[in-house]
Design a protein around this motif. Structure first.
Motif, mmCIF file in Angstrom:
data_model
loop_
_atom_site.group_PDB
_atom_site.id
_atom_site.type_symbol
_atom_site.label_atom_id
_atom_site.label_comp_id
_atom_site.label_asym_id
_atom_site.label_seq_id
_atom_site.Cartn_x
_atom_site.Cartn_y
_atom_site.Cartn_z
ATOM 1 N N ILE A 43 0.857 -1.174 0.000
ATOM 2 C CA ILE A 43 0.000 0.000 0.000
ATOM 3 C C ILE A 43 0.900 1.233 0.000
ATOM 4 O O ILE A 43 2.109 1.136 0.220
ATOM 5 C CB ILE A 43 -0.960 0.037 1.214
ATOM 6 N N ALA A 44 0.317 2.387 -0.260
ATOM 7 C CA ALA A 44 1.087 3.629 -0.300
ATOM 8 C C ALA A 44 1.560 4.011 1.102
ATOM 9 O O ALA A 44 1.022 3.551 2.113
ATOM 10 C CB ALA A 44 0.236 4.746 -0.892
ATOM 11 N N LEU A 45 2.547 4.872 1.158
ATOM 12 C CA LEU A 45 3.023 5.380 2.441
ATOM 13 C C LEU A 45 1.943 6.243 3.088
ATOM 14 O O LEU A 45 1.297 7.052 2.428
ATOM 15 C CB LEU A 45 4.304 6.189 2.249
ATOM 16 N N MET A 46 1.758 6.063 4.374
ATOM 17 C CA MET A 46 0.758 6.829 5.126
ATOM 18 C C MET A 46 1.077 6.718 6.600
ATOM 19 O O MET A 46 1.846 5.839 7.024
ATOM 20 C CB MET A 46 -0.651 6.296 4.848
ATOM 21 N N LYS A 47 0.499 7.601 7.390
ATOM 22 C CA LYS A 47 0.603 7.504 8.838
ATOM 23 C C LYS A 47 -0.513 6.593 9.338
ATOM 24 O O LYS A 47 -1.640 6.649 8.845
ATOM 25 C CB LYS A 47 0.508 8.885 9.467
ATOM 26 N N ILE A 48 -0.178 5.763 10.342
ATOM 27 C CA ILE A 48 -1.123 4.770 10.826
ATOM 28 C C ILE A 48 -1.297 4.914 12.331
ATOM 29 O O ILE A 48 -0.311 5.054 13.072
ATOM 30 C CB ILE A 48 -0.648 3.346 10.484
ATOM 31 N N ALA A 49 -2.543 4.893 12.768
ATOM 32 C CA ALA A 49 -2.903 4.875 14.187
ATOM 33 C C ALA A 49 -2.207 5.999 14.966
ATOM 34 O O ALA A 49 -2.455 7.177 14.706
ATOM 35 C CB ALA A 49 -2.596 3.496 14.783
ATOM 36 N N PHE A 50 -1.304 5.637 15.903
ATOM 37 C CA PHE A 50 -0.660 6.637 16.767
ATOM 38 C C PHE A 50 0.240 7.586 15.991
ATOM 39 O O PHE A 50 0.636 8.644 16.511
ATOM 40 C CB PHE A 50 0.156 5.951 17.869
ATOM 41 N N GLU A 51 0.576 7.264 14.738
ATOM 42 C CA GLU A 51 1.402 8.152 13.926
ATOM 43 C C GLU A 51 0.614 9.338 13.377
ATOM 44 O O GLU A 51 1.204 10.339 12.962
ATOM 45 C CB GLU A 51 2.003 7.378 12.752
ATOM 46 N N CYS A 52 -0.707 9.238 13.349
ATOM 47 C CA CYS A 52 -1.543 10.250 12.696
ATOM 48 C C CYS A 52 -1.518 11.569 13.465
ATOM 49 O O CYS A 52 -1.471 11.594 14.704
ATOM 50 C CB CYS A 52 -2.981 9.754 12.580
ATOM 51 N N ASP A 53 -1.561 12.680 12.715
ATOM 52 C CA ASP A 53 -1.543 14.003 13.333
ATOM 53 C C ASP A 53 -2.842 14.311 14.070
ATOM 54 O O ASP A 53 -2.830 14.880 15.167
ATOM 55 C CB ASP A 53 -1.292 15.083 12.277
ATOM 56 N N CYS A 54 -3.965 13.990 13.458
ATOM 57 C CA CYS A 54 -5.283 14.242 14.060
ATOM 58 C C CYS A 54 -5.438 15.694 14.499
ATOM 59 O O CYS A 54 -5.929 15.990 15.607
ATOM 60 C CB CYS A 54 -5.547 13.300 15.230
ATOM 61 N N VAL A 55 -5.014 16.635 13.677
ATOM 62 C CA VAL A 55 -5.165 18.052 13.989
ATOM 63 C C VAL A 55 -6.646 18.426 13.903
ATOM 64 O O VAL A 55 -7.311 18.087 12.923
ATOM 65 C CB VAL A 55 -4.346 18.910 13.005
ATOM 66 N N PRO A 56 -7.204 19.091 14.908
ATOM 67 C CA PRO A 56 -8.616 19.477 14.842
ATOM 68 C C PRO A 56 -8.917 20.317 13.598
ATOM 69 O O PRO A 56 -8.084 21.101 13.139
ATOM 70 C CB PRO A 56 -8.817 20.291 16.121
ATOM 71 N N ASN A 57 -10.112 20.115 13.061
ATOM 72 C CA ASN A 57 -10.586 20.868 11.894
ATOM 73 C C ASN A 57 -9.644 20.720 10.686
ATOM 74 O O ASN A 57 -9.355 21.686 9.984
ATOM 75 C CB ASN A 57 -10.748 22.354 12.229
ATOM 76 N N CYS A 58 -9.196 19.495 10.444
ATOM 77 C CA CYS A 58 -8.260 19.264 9.331
ATOM 78 C C CYS A 58 -8.947 19.291 7.973
ATOM 79 O O CYS A 58 -8.278 19.400 6.944
ATOM 80 C CB CYS A 58 -7.509 17.955 9.520
ATOM 81 N N LEU A 59 -10.282 19.185 7.945
ATOM 82 C CA LEU A 59 -11.005 19.252 6.674
ATOM 83 C C LEU A 59 -11.107 20.713 6.243
ATOM 84 O O LEU A 59 -11.661 21.547 6.964
ATOM 85 C CB LEU A 59 -12.406 18.644 6.803
ATOM 86 N N LYS A 60 -10.626 21.016 5.060
ATOM 87 C CA LYS A 60 -10.520 22.406 4.607
ATOM 88 C C LYS A 60 -11.711 22.876 3.783
ATOM 89 O O LYS A 60 -11.691 23.971 3.229
ATOM 90 C CB LYS A 60 -9.235 22.578 3.788
ATOM 91 N N TYR A 61 -12.763 22.051 3.702
ATOM 92 C CA TYR A 61 -13.935 22.437 2.919
ATOM 93 C C TYR A 61 -14.599 23.691 3.488
ATOM 94 O O TYR A 61 -15.234 24.457 2.770
ATOM 95 C CB TYR A 61 -14.947 21.284 2.892
ATOM 96 N N ASN A 62 -14.496 23.892 4.805
ATOM 97 C CA ASN A 62 -15.153 25.002 5.487
ATOM 98 C C ASN A 62 -14.220 26.215 5.514
ATOM 99 O O ASN A 62 -13.205 26.206 6.221
ATOM 100 C CB ASN A 62 -15.518 24.590 6.916
ATOM 101 N N PRO A 63 -14.548 27.288 4.797
ATOM 102 C CA PRO A 63 -13.654 28.462 4.757
ATOM 103 C C PRO A 63 -13.398 29.068 6.127
ATOM 104 O O PRO A 63 -12.334 29.630 6.368
ATOM 105 C CB PRO A 63 -14.411 29.447 3.852
ATOM 106 N N ALA A 64 -14.331 28.931 7.033
ATOM 107 C CA ALA A 64 -14.192 29.579 8.343
ATOM 108 C C ALA A 64 -13.077 28.975 9.189
ATOM 109 O O ALA A 64 -12.539 29.636 10.073
ATOM 110 C CB ALA A 64 -15.512 29.494 9.101
ATOM 111 N N VAL A 65 -12.751 27.720 8.942
ATOM 112 C CA VAL A 65 -11.707 27.073 9.748
ATOM 113 C C VAL A 65 -10.548 26.603 8.872
ATOM 114 O O VAL A 65 -9.740 25.795 9.299
ATOM 115 C CB VAL A 65 -12.271 25.876 10.538
ATOM 116 N N ARG A 66 -10.503 27.093 7.652
ATOM 117 C CA ARG A 66 -9.452 26.654 6.733
ATOM 118 C C ARG A 66 -8.087 26.976 7.329
ATOM 119 O O ARG A 66 -7.816 28.103 7.732
ATOM 120 C CB ARG A 66 -9.639 27.337 5.382
ATOM 121 N N LEU A 67 -7.249 25.985 7.374
ATOM 122 C CA LEU A 67 -5.946 26.163 8.011
ATOM 123 C C LEU A 67 -5.065 27.089 7.186
ATOM 124 O O LEU A 67 -4.905 26.903 5.989
ATOM 125 C CB LEU A 67 -5.258 24.798 8.170
ATOM 126 N N GLN A 68 -4.504 28.061 7.840
ATOM 127 C CA GLN A 68 -3.592 29.003 7.181
ATOM 128 C C GLN A 68 -2.167 28.668 7.615
ATOM 129 O O GLN A 68 -1.531 29.384 8.382
ATOM 130 C CB GLN A 68 -3.962 30.435 7.557
#
Length: 460
Positions: free
Chosen positions: A417-442
């Protein structure tokens, strides 16, 4: 909306009650009812007959004329991948292919539906394709054979089939060229080198590159369906794998179905998004992260064990600012494909499942992220569910995560499979989905400090 803390409740006896924040579905996981090993196939398999190679089902490579005329095929060339369209009937047997795009013989929403309700007519390009295909003797015979077959399967007797005028049959063939219900068929029925009939080639049997091309080819078809029929408001994209999940054949294929509504699910979610534009972050990905349900992540997508579903469900969300798959960049599209591929590879080909795509309808006025749900069809709703509308899901989200994570680590170490972060390796930054302009990460590497995601986590 219910309080976040109530989406997953563990009772004293071990029963887990789940609630879906988008549908309101209530699901219980009762102790002792979900101990099925991941990907286990109890069917020993029968030896394959070499004489049937390429002929195992209607979708196989040596039975091309048992499906309606194809709309396109994806081929692998010396320099990459190429979509080929407009092949004559004679040319279809002389060109190798990895995936074919063909109309469904029995449409959920028929071409007749669009013609009679909307006065829909074939666009010039599709009418030209029909005329060109019928121009050859083999193409003419193929189309009439499929029309006759369809009439018989719909209950017409031989006398009716023979008596139906050719002109009427050719008009019926509009469904094969202007259909809004299409299939994306993979070439292989079994894995390379298979010796027994339980060695099926599923999504997880592909390489990450093959799976990406499968995704890209599907999205190309999705976009073209919208362009060819202005009355289409939504195209459902899904994959039924194995007969218990609704597949007609145990041969890998996706389906696309055009409808003239957004669909009940989309209408419900649009209302929720208007009330809380950040709902997909707060009530899906953030919540999953806080409950340690996230099991894989890369730069542009994140995957977690879903909650509140009738069946055990793996969910993959695109982090992109763009709400629709055909607007994704190559990297964003590949990121979603890689996580979906990893899910299929981890679960193996022995588990029946439905892969469902969800994205913003073109006429919706709110942003909605593209997300893919993979639902394991390992149980059958029965009388209890029908009488209470409480569904018994045999695998709770935490157990589902624990089944998948070791297998994904194993596949990653094997380079399958492709390289990816798994389980405890994941960043899990809150509001990581950028679809919402109000919380889009800058985020910027030029700032005084590194962003929360990425290498910054290793500093602590």
């Amino acid at each position: 909306m219910m309080p976040v803390a109530d989406y997953l409740i563990r009772m004293r006896d071990g029963t887990i009650k789940q609630f879906n924040p988008f549908t309101g579905t209530e699901v219980w996981t009762v102790p002792g009812r979900g101990h099925r090993p991941l990907g286990e196939d109890n069917h020993a398999g029968a030896p394959l007959d070499p004489a049937r190679h390429g002929k195992h089902c209607t979708f196989c490579e040596s039975r091309l004329f048992e499906t309606p005329p194809e709309k396109a095929r994806l081929v692998r060339t010396a320099t990459g991948w190429e979509t080929i369209k407009g092949l004559s009937a004679e040319e279809t047997v002389n060109t190798d292919w990895a995936f074919r795009r063909v109309p469904n013989l029995f449409e959920i929403v028929s071409c007749d539906y669009w013609q009679k309700n909307y006065d829909y007519t074939l666009p010039v390009s599709l009418q030209s394709r029909k005329d060109n295909y019928l121009a050859s003797e083999r193409g003419w015979r193929h189309v009439l054979d499929i029309v006759n077959t369809r009439m018989r399967l719909c209950g017409a007797d031989e006398a009716t089939v023979r008596a139906t005028p050719i002109e009427e049959k050719i008009a019926m063939a509009n469904a094969f060229f202007g259909s809004g219900h299409e299939l994306i068929i993979a070439n292989r029925h079994f894995i390379d080198g298979a010796t027994h009939d339980n060695q099926l080639a599923g999504s997880g049997s592909m390489t990450p590159e093959e799976h990406y091309q499968y995704f890209r080819f599907t999205i190309e078809a999705l976009r073209e369906i919208y362009l060819s029929n202005r009355y289409v408001r939504y195209v459902a994209v899904f994959q039924n794998w194995l007969k218990p999940a609704g597949a007609s054949f145990d041969h890998l294929h996706k389906q696309l179905v055009a409808i003239d509504e957004r669909g009940v699910s989309n209408d419900m979610e649009i209302r929720l998004v208007r009330a809380n534009p950040n709902i997909y972050n707060e009530e899906a990905v953030n919540y999953a992260a806080y409950r340690n349900l996230v099991f894989a992540e890369n730069d542009h997508a994140i995957a977690f064990a879903g909650f509140g579903h009738r069946f055990p469900t793996l969910e993959v969300y695109s982090k992109s600012e763009r709400s629709q798959p055909w607007n994704h960049s190559v990297d964003e599209l590949r990121a979603v494909s890689d996580l979906v591929h990893a899910c299929h590879a981890a679960m193996g080909p022995g588990i029946p499942c439905n892969e469902e795509w969800h994205y913003k309808p073109p006429d919706a006025d709110v942003p909605m992220p593209w997300r893919v749900q993979i639902k394991w069809r390992v149980s059958n709703p029965a009388g209890f569910e029908g009488g209470t509308l409480i569904y018994v899901n045999t695998i709770d989200p935490e157990s589902l995560r624990d089944k998948v994570v070791p297998r994904i680590f194993e596949l990653k170490n094997q380079g399958k499979i492709a390289l990816m972060k798994i389980a405890f390796e994941c960043d899990c930054v809150p509001n990581c989905l950028k679809y919402n302009p109000a919380v889009r990460l800058q985020q910027s590497r030029d700032g005084e400090f590194l962003p929360l995601s990425g290498d910054a986590r290793s500093e602590s």
